[in-house]
Design a protein around this motif. Structure first.
Motif, short mmCIF file in Angstrom:
data_model
loop_
_atom_site.label_atom_id
_atom_site.label_comp_id
_atom_site.label_asym_id
_atom_site.label_seq_id
_atom_site.Cartn_x
_atom_site.Cartn_y
_atom_site.Cartn_z
N ARG A 71 14.47 3.09 -20.85
CA ARG A 71 15.16 1.80 -20.87
C ARG A 71 15.04 1.08 -19.54
O ARG A 71 14.93 -0.15 -19.47
CB ARG A 71 16.63 2.00 -21.22
N ALA A 72 15.10 1.83 -18.44
CA ALA A 72 14.97 1.25 -17.10
C ALA A 72 14.49 2.35 -16.17
O ALA A 72 14.75 3.53 -16.39
CB ALA A 72 16.30 0.69 -16.62
N SER A 73 13.76 1.96 -15.12
CA SER A 73 13.23 2.96 -14.19
C SER A 73 13.07 2.35 -12.81
O SER A 73 13.06 1.14 -12.64
CB SER A 73 11.89 3.51 -14.69
N VAL A 152 16.20 5.72 -16.73
CA VAL A 152 17.26 5.81 -17.74
C VAL A 152 16.59 5.75 -19.10
O VAL A 152 15.86 4.81 -19.40
CB VAL A 152 18.26 4.65 -17.59
N LEU A 153 16.85 6.74 -19.93
CA LEU A 153 16.29 6.77 -21.26
C LEU A 153 17.15 5.94 -22.22
O LEU A 153 18.30 5.65 -21.92
CB LEU A 153 16.19 8.21 -21.77
N GLU A 209 18.80 6.17 -7.41
CA GLU A 209 19.32 6.48 -8.75
C GLU A 209 20.64 5.75 -9.00
O GLU A 209 20.86 5.19 -10.08
CB GLU A 209 19.50 7.98 -8.90
N GLU A 210 21.49 5.77 -8.00
CA GLU A 210 22.80 5.13 -8.16
C GLU A 210 22.66 3.62 -8.29
O GLU A 210 23.40 2.98 -9.05
CB GLU A 210 23.71 5.51 -6.99
N GLU A 211 21.72 3.03 -7.56
CA GLU A 211 21.48 1.59 -7.69
C GLU A 211 21.02 1.24 -9.10
O GLU A 211 21.45 0.24 -9.68
CB GLU A 211 20.44 1.14 -6.66
N GLU A 216 22.91 -3.63 -14.13
CA GLU A 216 22.98 -4.08 -15.52
C GLU A 216 21.86 -3.48 -16.36
O GLU A 216 21.97 -3.36 -17.57
CB GLU A 216 22.92 -5.61 -15.57
N LYS A 217 20.75 -3.10 -15.70
CA LYS A 217 19.67 -2.42 -16.41
C LYS A 217 20.03 -0.97 -16.71
O LYS A 217 19.38 -0.33 -17.55
CB LYS A 217 18.39 -2.46 -15.58
N GLY A 218 21.02 -0.47 -15.99
CA GLY A 218 21.47 0.90 -16.22
C GLY A 218 22.72 0.92 -17.06
O GLY A 218 22.70 0.55 -18.23
N PHE A 219 23.86 1.27 -16.41
CA PHE A 219 25.10 1.43 -17.17
C PHE A 219 26.28 0.71 -16.55
O PHE A 219 27.41 0.93 -16.95
CB PHE A 219 25.40 2.93 -17.33
#
Length: 252
Positions: A71-73, A152-153, A209-211, A216-219
């Motif tokens: 989903r995002a990387s 992020v999968l 990873e935390e960024e 918004e692309k993560g969680f």
């Protein structure tokens, strides 16, 4: 007097070197005894076998039948990618090299003579075992989300069970403990330098990873809330871990 040896006042004392002494004795440094080379070789071989066995038996394997959708990387650099992988390999291969080829890693030119060598080596053994236990515990909880990439999968979940209840990146903590343990066990200058480099890279990877995970692309807010109650590599003092249920998100 016959059989008595006298020393002139003010003359420098010489350290006695015994051939069967441990590494500290070989350096001629009084009071710096270290573990015998044969014992260190045996411990190194045992640790390497334990590492391989635990990796084969407990390390999560991705299901090839499952569709892996990212989903995002965050792209890896030379430092956070290949160099990080190389450090992982060096730390664990050092144990194998010591077990197979004595005096290359322990007892050679890079061995550091230090005070209280046996105590430091014993502490290194404890660190390695603690790191190994933490790694297994973390992998058991993180499962198939254990990955070397920063991504992020599509079906990623934030795991807050086990060590993730208090620490956001326990796998990094585990590896750093094991890296420090190997460096102290072998008292090797190169491995000590490798440990400090690993600390810097682990810090950089954790920040990236935390960024990603808090964006918004993560969680978003879910992960930011998780960060507020947990520590990065060690438990946050006075923080309340809260509910340990799984929520959308995820990080090693």
């Amino acid at each position: 007097m016959l059989g008595r040896q006298t020393t002139a006042p003010g003359a420098a004392r010489k350290h006695t070197i015994y051939p069967d002494d441990a590494i500290g004795g070989a350096f001629g440094i009084e009071g710096d005894a270290t573990l015998p080379a044969d014992l260190v070789r045996w411990i190194s071989g045992t640790f390497f076998v334990l590492f391989v066995a635990s990796t084969v038996l407990f390390f999560p394997r991705p299901d090839r039948r499952a569709t892996r959708v990212v989903r995002a990387s965050h792209p890896l650099s030379l430092v956070t990618g290949p160099l990080w992988a190389a450090i992982l390999i060096v730390v664990f291969l050092a144990l194998l090299v010591e077990a197979i080829v004595p005096d290359w890693v322990y007892g050679g030119a890079l061995t550091v003579p230090v005070p209280f060598g046996v105590a430091l080596q014993g502490f290194g053994i404890v660190l390695w075992l603690a790191g190994g236990g933490l790694a297994l515990w973390s992998e058991r909880n993180l499962g198939r989300f254990t990955r070397p990439e920063i991504e992020v999968l599509a079906d990623h979940r934030l795991i807050t069970d086990g060590p993730y209840r208090w620490i956001r990146h326990p796998l990094y903590t585990a590896f750093l403990l094991m890296s420090a343990g190997v460096a102290l066990l072998l008292l090797n200058a190169l491995l000590i330098v490798v440990f400090f480099v690993a600390c810097g890279i682990a810090q950089r990877r954790a920040v990236l990873e935390e960024e990603l995970l808090s964006s918004e692309k993560g969680f978003g807010d879910v992960y930011r809330s998780y960060m507020e109650r947990t520590g990065r590599f060690l438990p946050r003092r006075g923080a309340q871990p809260g509910d340990a249920a799984e929520k959308p998100g995820g990080a090693p």
